[in-house]
Design a protein around this motif. Structure first.
Motif, mmCIF file in Angstrom:
data_model
loop_
_atom_site.group_PDB
_atom_site.id
_atom_site.type_symbol
_atom_site.label_atom_id
_atom_site.label_comp_id
_atom_site.label_asym_id
_atom_site.label_seq_id
_atom_site.Cartn_x
_atom_site.Cartn_y
_atom_site.Cartn_z
ATOM 1 N N ALA A 1 0.952 -0.823 0.014
ATOM 2 C CA ALA A 1 0.445 0.018 -0.173
ATOM 3 C C ALA A 1 0.698 1.470 0.412
ATOM 4 O O ALA A 1 0.411 2.141 -0.847
ATOM 5 C CB ALA A 1 -1.019 0.214 0.928
ATOM 6 N N LEU A 2 1.896 0.993 1.078
ATOM 7 C CA LEU A 2 2.389 1.972 0.411
ATOM 8 C C LEU A 2 3.751 2.244 -0.479
ATOM 9 O O LEU A 2 4.882 3.312 0.215
ATOM 10 C CB LEU A 2 3.134 2.555 2.489
ATOM 11 C CG LEU A 2 2.525 2.039 3.343
ATOM 12 C CD1 LEU A 2 3.229 2.910 4.588
ATOM 13 C CD2 LEU A 2 1.545 3.715 3.599
ATOM 14 N N GLN A 3 4.048 1.870 -1.139
ATOM 15 C CA GLN A 3 5.302 1.041 -2.203
ATOM 16 C C GLN A 3 6.075 1.132 -1.478
ATOM 17 O O GLN A 3 7.414 2.000 -2.352
ATOM 18 C CB GLN A 3 4.610 2.367 -3.139
ATOM 19 C CG GLN A 3 3.340 1.876 -4.131
ATOM 20 C CD GLN A 3 3.118 3.669 -4.798
ATOM 21 O OE1 GLN A 3 4.434 4.089 -5.448
ATOM 22 N NE2 GLN A 3 2.061 3.355 -5.565
ATOM 23 N N LEU A 4 6.345 0.473 -0.908
ATOM 24 C CA LEU A 4 7.593 0.464 0.097
ATOM 25 C C LEU A 4 8.076 -1.169 -0.373
ATOM 26 O O LEU A 4 7.717 -2.224 -0.764
ATOM 27 C CB LEU A 4 7.872 0.350 0.627
ATOM 28 C CG LEU A 4 7.903 1.518 1.573
ATOM 29 C CD1 LEU A 4 7.721 1.799 3.333
ATOM 30 C CD2 LEU A 4 9.358 2.668 1.600
ATOM 31 N N THR A 5 9.613 -1.560 -0.976
ATOM 32 C CA THR A 5 10.157 -3.120 -0.730
ATOM 33 C C THR A 5 10.403 -2.951 1.396
ATOM 34 O O THR A 5 10.186 -4.896 0.518
ATOM 35 C CB THR A 5 10.963 -3.034 -1.811
ATOM 36 O OG1 THR A 5 12.796 -2.090 -0.843
ATOM 37 C CG2 THR A 5 10.748 -2.575 -3.083
ATOM 38 N N SER A 6 10.877 -2.545 1.777
ATOM 39 C CA SER A 6 11.109 -3.034 3.182
ATOM 40 C C SER A 6 11.160 -1.961 3.668
ATOM 41 O O SER A 6 10.874 -0.848 3.678
ATOM 42 C CB SER A 6 12.743 -3.292 3.367
ATOM 43 O OG SER A 6 13.455 -2.041 2.925
ATOM 44 N N ILE A 7 10.496 -1.573 5.297
ATOM 45 C CA ILE A 7 10.268 -1.025 6.257
ATOM 46 C C ILE A 7 12.095 0.019 6.935
ATOM 47 O O ILE A 7 12.886 -0.769 7.331
ATOM 48 C CB ILE A 7 9.933 -1.380 7.835
ATOM 49 C CG1 ILE A 7 8.299 -1.938 7.480
ATOM 50 C CG2 ILE A 7 9.836 -0.221 8.791
ATOM 51 C CD1 ILE A 7 6.751 -0.664 6.814
ATOM 52 N N PRO A 8 11.955 1.329 6.487
ATOM 53 C CA PRO A 8 13.503 2.508 7.082
ATOM 54 C C PRO A 8 13.788 1.381 8.514
ATOM 55 O O PRO A 8 13.120 1.484 8.784
ATOM 56 C CB PRO A 8 12.938 3.515 6.214
ATOM 57 C CG PRO A 8 11.794 3.342 5.403
ATOM 58 C CD PRO A 8 10.484 1.745 5.816
ATOM 59 N N LYS A 9 14.882 1.934 9.066
ATOM 60 C CA LYS A 9 15.101 2.127 10.348
ATOM 61 C C LYS A 9 15.039 3.223 10.352
ATOM 62 O O LYS A 9 15.229 3.022 11.740
ATOM 63 C CB LYS A 9 16.486 1.224 10.269
ATOM 64 C CG LYS A 9 16.774 -0.021 9.542
ATOM 65 C CD LYS A 9 18.050 -0.433 9.720
ATOM 66 C CE LYS A 9 17.749 -2.392 9.539
ATOM 67 N NZ LYS A 9 19.661 -3.183 9.640
ATOM 68 N N GLU A 10 14.831 4.157 9.548
ATOM 69 C CA GLU A 10 15.039 5.951 10.474
ATOM 70 C C GLU A 10 13.474 6.022 10.010
ATOM 71 O O GLU A 10 12.959 5.953 9.201
ATOM 72 C CB GLU A 10 16.062 6.483 10.083
ATOM 73 C CG GLU A 10 17.332 5.256 10.729
ATOM 74 C CD GLU A 10 17.644 5.499 12.296
ATOM 75 O OE1 GLU A 10 17.222 6.287 13.214
ATOM 76 O OE2 GLU A 10 18.450 4.935 12.289
ATOM 77 N N ASP A 11 14.081 7.558 10.804
ATOM 78 C CA ASP A 11 11.873 8.682 10.361
ATOM 79 C C ASP A 11 12.576 8.622 9.038
ATOM 80 O O ASP A 11 13.795 9.198 8.502
ATOM 81 C CB ASP A 11 12.353 9.471 11.377
ATOM 82 C CG ASP A 11 12.301 9.068 13.094
ATOM 83 O OD1 ASP A 11 12.119 7.899 13.254
ATOM 84 O OD2 ASP A 11 12.046 10.409 13.495
ATOM 85 N N THR A 12 11.587 8.541 8.546
ATOM 86 C CA THR A 12 11.283 8.887 6.455
ATOM 87 C C THR A 12 9.981 9.596 6.913
ATOM 88 O O THR A 12 8.996 8.920 7.410
ATOM 89 C CB THR A 12 10.994 7.774 6.183
ATOM 90 O OG1 THR A 12 12.592 7.194 6.624
ATOM 91 C CG2 THR A 12 11.461 7.970 4.554
ATOM 92 N N THR A 13 9.674 10.383 6.144
ATOM 93 C CA THR A 13 8.911 10.984 5.051
ATOM 94 C C THR A 13 8.944 10.913 3.537
ATOM 95 O O THR A 13 9.998 10.971 3.175
ATOM 96 C CB THR A 13 9.298 12.917 5.303
ATOM 97 O OG1 THR A 13 8.296 12.667 6.709
ATOM 98 C CG2 THR A 13 7.258 13.095 4.991
#
Length: 220
Positions: free
Chosen positions: A33-45
């Motif tokens: 849904a968020l068009q990501l391949t993996s969850i980042p480890k740091e804060d991201t916008t």
């Protein structure tokens, strides 16, 4: 005896594997849904068309979760997700910086924790504000956000008076206008017109200060 131990172990393993599969499935849906391949480890916008996603994931931000802002001009629908298991934690509607309508908040298990109406102190609604601004000041807050640098806030002045604050550029983009509007009656309490330079560099008084100064003068 050995057979019972083996059966018990297999049952535990089956339950654990089901839980893992369920969480992985949910995580995959969330990533898709968020068009990501993996969850980042740091804060991201980042942005997906008209959707802004704030990921508060670093260990030094334990109080923040994942915020997804779906925006349509002046309107935004904000959703919260858990950064522990990516489950939906609630959300609601915003008009610029104004939270309005009913917001619902859920715990990690999907149970409703709280339902809060942000409109209760404001008898003059967001829709009425939009109509007023369009009729009296010829600006459509709902659609002019990209052209007029609009900001809308609301709050309780000195814990007594519900009010809206509207900031916007004039159509010719030469003047900056600020309004303080009564959140009960819809009456304009302060109308302030500033040049672009004075608004940016001269630190003019806020509409709140102007309003309270006018009240003090009347009392004197």
């Amino acid at each position: 005896m050995v057979r019972k131990i083996i059966i018990s172990f297999l049952v535990v393993l089956f339950v654990f594997s089901c839980a893992v599969v369920k969480q992985n499935r949910f995580e995959k849906e969330f990533l898709k849904a968020l068009q990501l391949t993996s969850i980042p480890k740091e804060d991201t916008t980042y942005y997906i068309k008209d959707t802004r996603v704030d990921l508060f994931l670093s260990k030094n931000r334990p109080d923040r979760d994942i915020h997804v802002y779906k925006r349509n001009r002046g309107y935004t629908f904000l959703k919260f997700y858990s950064k522990q298991n990516y489950k939906y934690l609630g959300g609601g509607d915003m008009f610029y910086e104004v939270l309005y309508g009913k917001w619902r908040y859920y715990d990690e298990n999907g149970n409703l924790k709280e339902e809060r109406s942000y409109d209760e102190p404001y008898k003059f609604s967001v829709n009425q504000l939009i109509k007023k601004m369009k009729k009296e000041y010829h600006i459509n807050l709902a659609v002019d956000d990209k052209d007029r640098d609009i900001d809308v806030y609301r709050g309780i002045l000195r814990k007594i008076k519900p009010c809206y604050v509207v900031y916007y550029l004039s159509e010719e983009r030469e003047n900056f206008k600020r309004l303080l509007i009564d959140g009960t009656t819809g009456k304009t309490l302060v109308f302030q017109k500033l040049t672009i330079d004075s608004a940016r560099y001269e630190n003019p008084p806020s509409v709140h200060e102007i309003y309270f100064d006018s009240i003090n003068k009347v009392k004197k």
